[in-house]
Design a protein around this motif. Structure first.
Motif, PDB file in Angstrom:
ATOM      1  N   PRO A  83      19.585  38.048  22.260  1.00 36.90           N
ATOM      2  CA  PRO A  83      18.477  38.351  22.994  1.00 36.90           C
ATOM      3  C   PRO A  83      17.124  38.623  22.657  1.00 36.90           C
ATOM      4  N   LEU A  84      16.738  38.626  21.416  1.00 35.38           N
ATOM      5  CA  LEU A  84      15.332  38.579  20.999  1.00 35.38           C
ATOM      6  C   LEU A  84      14.774  37.098  21.160  1.00 35.38           C
ATOM      7  N   ARG A  85      15.707  36.258  20.917  1.00 33.69           N
ATOM      8  CA  ARG A  85      15.289  34.920  21.089  1.00 33.69           C
ATOM      9  C   ARG A  85      15.409  34.353  22.602  1.00 33.69           C
ATOM     10  N   ARG A  86      16.190  34.856  23.268  1.00 35.47           N
ATOM     11  CA  ARG A  86      15.958  34.671  24.696  1.00 35.47           C
ATOM     12  C   ARG A  86      14.681  35.168  25.440  1.00 35.47           C
ATOM     13  N   ASP A  87      14.444  36.243  24.918  1.00 38.63           N
ATOM     14  CA  ASP A  87      12.928  36.756  25.491  1.00 38.63           C
ATOM     15  C   ASP A  87      11.825  35.929  24.940  1.00 38.63           C
ATOM     16  N   LEU A  88      11.793  35.436  23.703  1.00 35.60           N
ATOM     17  CA  LEU A  88      10.738  34.359  23.172  1.00 35.60           C
ATOM     18  C   LEU A  88      10.971  33.300  24.250  1.00 35.60           C
ATOM     19  N   TYR A  89      11.997  32.568  24.287  1.00 35.72           N
ATOM     20  CA  TYR A  89      12.079  31.358  24.922  1.00 35.72           C
ATOM     21  C   TYR A  89      11.900  31.435  26.380  1.00 35.72           C
ATOM     22  N   THR A  90      12.101  32.520  27.120  1.00 31.91           N
ATOM     23  CA  THR A  90      11.382  32.793  28.446  1.00 31.91           C
ATOM     24  C   THR A  90      10.023  32.937  28.628  1.00 31.91           C
TER      25      THR A  90
ATOM     26  N   ILE B 141      19.445  32.804  29.584  1.00 31.01           N
ATOM     27  CA  ILE B 141      20.311  33.856  29.964  1.00 31.01           C
ATOM     28  C   ILE B 141      20.958  34.254  28.730  1.00 31.01           C
ATOM     29  N   SER B 142      21.361  35.629  28.362  1.00 27.34           N
ATOM     30  CA  SER B 142      21.698  36.041  27.196  1.00 27.34           C
ATOM     31  C   SER B 142      22.940  36.767  27.766  1.00 27.34           C
ATOM     32  N   PRO B 143      24.074  36.165  27.609  1.00 25.97           N
ATOM     33  CA  PRO B 143      25.665  36.852  28.014  1.00 25.97           C
ATOM     34  C   PRO B 143      25.591  38.292  27.200  1.00 25.97           C
TER      35      PRO B 143
ATOM     36  N   VAL C 283      25.243  25.028  27.888  1.00 29.79           N
ATOM     37  CA  VAL C 283      25.967  26.255  27.421  1.00 29.79           C
ATOM     38  C   VAL C 283      27.008  25.905  26.174  1.00 29.79           C
ATOM     39  N   THR C 284      26.300  25.385  25.205  1.00 34.17           N
ATOM     40  CA  THR C 284      27.136  25.174  23.922  1.00 34.17           C
ATOM     41  C   THR C 284      27.243  26.372  23.184  1.00 34.17           C
ATOM     42  N   GLN C 285      28.030  26.430  22.183  1.00 33.92           N
ATOM     43  CA  GLN C 285      28.066  27.594  21.200  1.00 33.92           C
ATOM     44  C   GLN C 285      26.798  27.794  20.501  1.00 33.92           C
ATOM     45  N   GLY C 286      25.860  26.910  20.389  1.00 28.82           N
ATOM     46  CA  GLY C 286      24.672  27.086  19.609  1.00 28.82           C
ATOM     47  C   GLY C 286      23.524  27.027  20.299  1.00 28.82           C
ATOM     48  N   ASP C 287      22.851  28.436  20.066  1.00 26.24           N
ATOM     49  CA  ASP C 287      21.685  28.706  20.674  1.00 26.24           C
ATOM     50  C   ASP C 287      20.235  27.566  20.421  1.00 26.24           C
TER      51      ASP C 287
ATOM     52  N   MET D 168      14.411  19.358  26.382  1.00 26.57           N
ATOM     53  CA  MET D 168      14.195  17.865  26.793  1.00 26.57           C
ATOM     54  C   MET D 168      14.689  17.687  28.131  1.00 26.57           C
ATOM     55  N   ALA D 169      15.445  18.327  28.890  1.00 28.09           N
ATOM     56  CA  ALA D 169      15.775  18.149  30.129  1.00 28.09           C
ATOM     57  C   ALA D 169      14.413  18.315  30.823  1.00 28.09           C
ATOM     58  N   GLN D 170      13.812  19.530  30.547  1.00 31.46           N
ATOM     59  CA  GLN D 170      12.544  20.267  31.157  1.00 31.46           C
ATOM     60  C   GLN D 170      11.387  19.161  30.993  1.00 31.46           C
ATOM     61  N   LYS D 171      11.190  18.872  29.906  1.00 36.42           N
ATOM     62  CA  LYS D 171      10.063  18.159  29.493  1.00 36.42           C
ATOM     63  C   LYS D 171       9.801  16.567  29.500  1.00 36.42           C
ATOM     64  N   ILE D 172      10.894  16.164  28.913  1.00 34.76           N
ATOM     65  CA  ILE D 172      11.130  14.677  28.908  1.00 34.76           C
ATOM     66  C   ILE D 172      11.664  13.892  30.154  1.00 34.76           C
ATOM     67  N   PHE D 173      12.713  14.604  30.796  1.00 32.22           N
ATOM     68  CA  PHE D 173      13.144  14.314  31.935  1.00 32.22           C
ATOM     69  C   PHE D 173      12.840  14.797  33.171  1.00 32.22           C
ATOM     70  N   ASN D 174      12.096  15.665  33.150  1.00 35.41           N
ATOM     71  CA  ASN D 174      11.261  16.562  34.245  1.00 35.41           C
ATOM     72  C   ASN D 174      12.521  16.970  35.291  1.00 35.41           C
ATOM     73  N   VAL D 175      13.570  17.561  34.779  1.00 33.53           N
ATOM     74  CA  VAL D 175      14.569  18.215  35.492  1.00 33.53           C
ATOM     75  C   VAL D 175      14.177  19.310  36.249  1.00 33.53           C
ATOM     76  N   LYS D 176      14.212  19.437  37.611  1.00 33.78           N
ATOM     77  CA  LYS D 176      13.842  20.557  38.240  1.00 33.78           C
ATOM     78  C   LYS D 176      14.150  22.055  37.939  1.00 33.78           C
ATOM     79  N   LYS D 177      15.520  22.095  37.784  1.00 33.97           N
ATOM     80  CA  LYS D 177      16.178  23.507  37.344  1.00 33.97           C
ATOM     81  C   LYS D 177      16.970  23.302  36.142  1.00 33.97           C
ATOM     82  N   VAL D 178      16.494  23.973  35.324  1.00 33.75           N
ATOM     83  CA  VAL D 178      17.072  24.019  33.965  1.00 33.75           C
ATOM     84  C   VAL D 178      17.290  25.437  33.412  1.00 33.75           C
ATOM     85  N   VAL D 179      18.607  25.694  32.988  1.00 30.91           N
ATOM     86  CA  VAL D 179      19.003  26.888  32.661  1.00 30.91           C
ATOM     87  C   VAL D 179      19.930  26.810  31.123  1.00 30.91           C
TER      88      VAL D 179
END
Length: 132
Positions: free
Chosen positions: A102-109, A116-118, A72-76, A85-96
């Motif tokens: 909003p357009l980038r959020r849809d792509l990343y989803t 989440i796009s505030p 949740v930094t200021q930079g998308d 990195m958390a998901q692919k390198i470290f295999n963290v189960k839950k990454v948010v």
């Protein structure tokens, strides 16, 4: 639950505080030591100064044992990179991650990130208020 939160701004600090008060093991990670002032004096978690895009910093923050990672930094771009990195390198189960655009959020989803796009969330809340 062990949680690493990258970004100790208003949202990151609030989330860290809420989880800490519920008894979770929380580590807040930020580039700026001044950000940690947002954490309450009775915060039992860890505050790590460093770049969340650096694998060694993430290891120091405990990502290898983390059940969840939140970006949740200021930079998308930073949020997406760290989440991947958390998901692919470290295999963290839950990454948010937070994505303002909003357009980038849809792509990343579509790419498999829970984003989440505030901007969208708040616009929907405003629309509901206008319609009620």
């Amino acid at each position: 639950m062990k949680v690493v939160i990258m970004g100790c701004g208003r949202v990151g600090a609030q989330l860290a505080t809420m989880l800490d008060q519920e008894g979770h093991s929380v580590t807040a990670l930020d580039l700026d030591a001044y950000s940690f002032r947002r954490l309450p004096p009775d915060f039992k978690g860890n505050a790590i100064l460093g770049n969340g895009l650096d694998e060694e910093v993430l290891r120091r923050a405990g990502i290898e044992e983390a059940d969840a990672f939140v970006a949740v930094t200021q930079g998308d771009n930073r949020n997406v990179m760290a989440a991947q990195m958390a998901q692919k390198i470290f295999n963290v189960k839950k990454v948010v991650c937070r994505i303002y655009d909003p357009l980038r959020r849809d792509l990343y989803t579509i790419l498999g990130l829970e984003a989440i796009s505030p901007t969208t969330v708040f616009a929907e809340m405003l629309k509901e208020k206008l319609e009620s």
